[in-house]
Enzyme design. Structure first.
Site, PDB file in Angstrom:
ATOM      1  N   TYR A 124       0.819  -1.212   0.000  1.00 21.72           N
ATOM      2  CA  TYR A 124       0.000   0.000   0.000  1.00 21.72           C
ATOM      3  C   TYR A 124       0.857   1.268   0.000  1.00 21.72           C
ATOM      4  O   TYR A 124       0.330   2.367   0.029  1.00 21.72           O
ATOM      5  CB  TYR A 124      -0.941   0.021   1.203  1.00 21.72           C
ATOM      6  CG  TYR A 124      -2.092  -0.941   1.075  1.00 21.72           C
ATOM      7  CD1 TYR A 124      -1.881  -2.229   0.621  1.00 21.72           C
ATOM      8  CD2 TYR A 124      -3.377  -0.580   1.413  1.00 21.72           C
ATOM      9  CE1 TYR A 124      -2.917  -3.140   0.498  1.00 21.72           C
ATOM     10  CE2 TYR A 124      -4.425  -1.475   1.304  1.00 21.72           C
ATOM     11  CZ  TYR A 124      -4.197  -2.751   0.849  1.00 21.72           C
ATOM     12  OH  TYR A 124      -5.223  -3.639   0.737  1.00 21.72           O
ATOM     13  N   LYS A 171       3.342 -14.213   5.777  1.00 23.33           N
ATOM     14  CA  LYS A 171       3.570 -15.245   4.754  1.00 23.33           C
ATOM     15  C   LYS A 171       5.097 -15.379   4.610  1.00 23.33           C
ATOM     16  O   LYS A 171       5.660 -15.281   3.511  1.00 23.33           O
ATOM     17  CB  LYS A 171       2.896 -14.792   3.441  1.00 23.33           C
ATOM     18  CG  LYS A 171       2.849 -15.815   2.364  1.00 23.33           C
ATOM     19  CD  LYS A 171       1.708 -16.800   2.483  1.00 23.33           C
ATOM     20  CE  LYS A 171       1.848 -17.911   1.478  1.00 23.33           C
ATOM     21  NZ  LYS A 171       0.874 -18.994   1.634  1.00 23.33           N
ATOM     22  N   ASP A 204      -2.847 -17.624   4.997  1.00 29.33           N
ATOM     23  CA  ASP A 204      -3.911 -18.456   4.396  1.00 29.33           C
ATOM     24  C   ASP A 204      -4.513 -19.398   5.434  1.00 29.33           C
ATOM     25  O   ASP A 204      -5.736 -19.547   5.545  1.00 29.33           O
ATOM     26  CB  ASP A 204      -3.397 -19.214   3.154  1.00 29.33           C
ATOM     27  CG  ASP A 204      -1.963 -19.697   3.290  1.00 29.33           C
ATOM     28  OD1 ASP A 204      -1.308 -19.368   4.294  1.00 29.33           O
ATOM     29  OD2 ASP A 204      -1.486 -20.411   2.383  1.00 29.33           O
ATOM     30  N   ASP A 228      -5.955  -5.639   5.846  1.00 29.71           N
ATOM     31  CA  ASP A 228      -7.125  -5.129   5.126  1.00 29.71           C
ATOM     32  C   ASP A 228      -8.101  -6.267   4.851  1.00 29.71           C
ATOM     33  O   ASP A 228      -9.303  -6.176   5.124  1.00 29.71           O
ATOM     34  CB  ASP A 228      -6.628  -4.508   3.800  1.00 29.71           C
ATOM     35  CG  ASP A 228      -7.693  -3.664   3.126  1.00 29.71           C
ATOM     36  OD1 ASP A 228      -8.769  -3.475   3.714  1.00 29.71           O
ATOM     37  OD2 ASP A 228      -7.436  -3.189   2.009  1.00 29.71           O
TER      38      ASP A 228
END
Ligand code: NAD
Length: 332
Positions: A124, A171, A204, A228
């Protein structure tokens, strides 16, 4: 002592929602003087910008603001005022509690999660470009400073609100540099808070776990992009955007706002649910140090929703925005 708070009504349904907020806050008895400042498409013509300097000046001076949603044109026009506010004021922590309320239709009953999302870095940061005509690159920024302060915020929040556990979401198995740095810093910071449990999850897997076993989690801390996405997932767990509050907090200012947007199709109809903005008001009172009033306001909102009589259409009722606010004020 009277608090001065910047009030940004926003556009679309924003002004009706902030009117409801004023009614309810007045009923708490906490003395707040509202300094009204306008931002968004309606001020473009007069100031040549959707975020005039006087809005920023007011928030910097008062250090606390609450806002209704502001419409962002899609594709063309100005950049999001919401994003600009966060950037200009370095509001690095996005706080989004997700708590079940009796009377709100949802697949889940006892959700009690707090999402702490980093607000300034990651994909972002807006550093992207075309590589020739048929490829594009976006650069993911993660820094020690950015990771340190957001994880510290999560632990401080947990400690101040008697929360038992912080889970860092990442991740790092794939993005070994960026998410690897975030995770390494999270582990370091966690070592300074031995009274609070710490664990980490791959994003995930986290999404699946939140759907299957949300009761195992408490405070989640995430880099910007995962934050987000996961915070909307958590809004879904509690029944949707109409009841999801938020806050953007930095070292020198804090801006409180609902997660939802300006719901433009309902503008001026006295129809939309004020709960998300009212719960953002509860977070604001808590931030001002008015914990007792915050608790009373939360209880009044919860009681009116549980009763189900004076609630808006999305909660199965027929009350308007202002009627629901009046019923909550009456409880207070
Ligand atoms: P939205 O949140 O405005 O609406 C999504 C759906 O939820 C719509 O069906 C809407 O009617 C409903 N809804 C939203 N708030 C509600 C409420 N309080 N009570 C009952 N129903 C409600 O999302 P959108 O349509 O994607 O966005 C509209 C505009 O808002 C866009 O310009 C977007 O950029 C802007 N936006 C602003 C903010 C912000 O100010 N922080 C956040 C998100 C979107």
């Amino acid at each position: 002592m009277t608090y001065t708070v910047t009030l940004i009504p926003g556009d679309g349904t924003g002004p009706e929602l902030t009117q409801a907020l004023e009614t309810v806050i007045a009923a708490t008895g906490v003395p707040i003087e509202w300094e009204r400042r306008h931002a968004g498409v309606d001020v473009m013509e007069e100031y040549g910008t959707p975020l005039p300097e006087q809005v920023l000046e007011s928030v910097r001076r008062n250090k606390v603001a609450i806002k209704g949603p502001i419409t962002t044109p899609v594709g063309t026009g100005f950049r999001s005022v919401n994003v600009a506010l966060r950037k200009e004021l370095d509001l690095y922590a996005c706080l989004r509690p997700a708590e079940s309320l009796k009377g709100v239709r949802s697949r889940y009953k006892d959700i009690d999660l707090v999402i702490v999302r980093e607000n300034t870095e990651d994909l972002y940061a807006g550093i992207e470009h075309m590589v020739g005509a048929d490829a594009a690159e976006s650069i993911k920024i993660i820094t020690r400073k950015g990771s340190e302060r957001i994880v510290r915020f999560a632990f401080e929040y947990a400690r101040a609100h008697d929360r038992r556990k912080v889970t860092a979401v990442h991740k790092a198995n794939i993005m070994k540099c960026t998410d690897g740095l975030f995770l390494a810093v999270a582990r370091e910071v966690a070592g300074r808070y031995p009274d609070i449990e710490f664990e980490d999850r791959i994003v995930d897997n986290m999404c699946m776990q939140l759907v299957q076993k949300p009761e195992l989690y408490d405070v989640l801390v995430l880099p910007n992009l995962y934050g987000d996405i996961v915070s909307d997932l958590c809004a879904g767990l509690i029944g949707g955007l109409g009841v999801a509050p938020g806050a953007n907090i930095g070292e020198s200012a804090a801006v409180f706002e609902p997660v939802h947007g300006s719901a433009p199709k309902y503008t001026g109809q006295n129809k939309v649910n004020p709960t998300a903005l009212l719960l953002s008001g509860v977070l604001m009172l808590d931030h001002l140090g008015e914990a007792e009033a915050a608790k009373r306001m939360h209880a009044a909102i919860a009681a009116v929703i549980a009763e189900g009589k004076d609630v808006t259409y999305d909660l199965g009722g027929a009350a308007g925005t202002q009627q629901m606010a009046a019923a909550i004020a009456c409880r207070l």
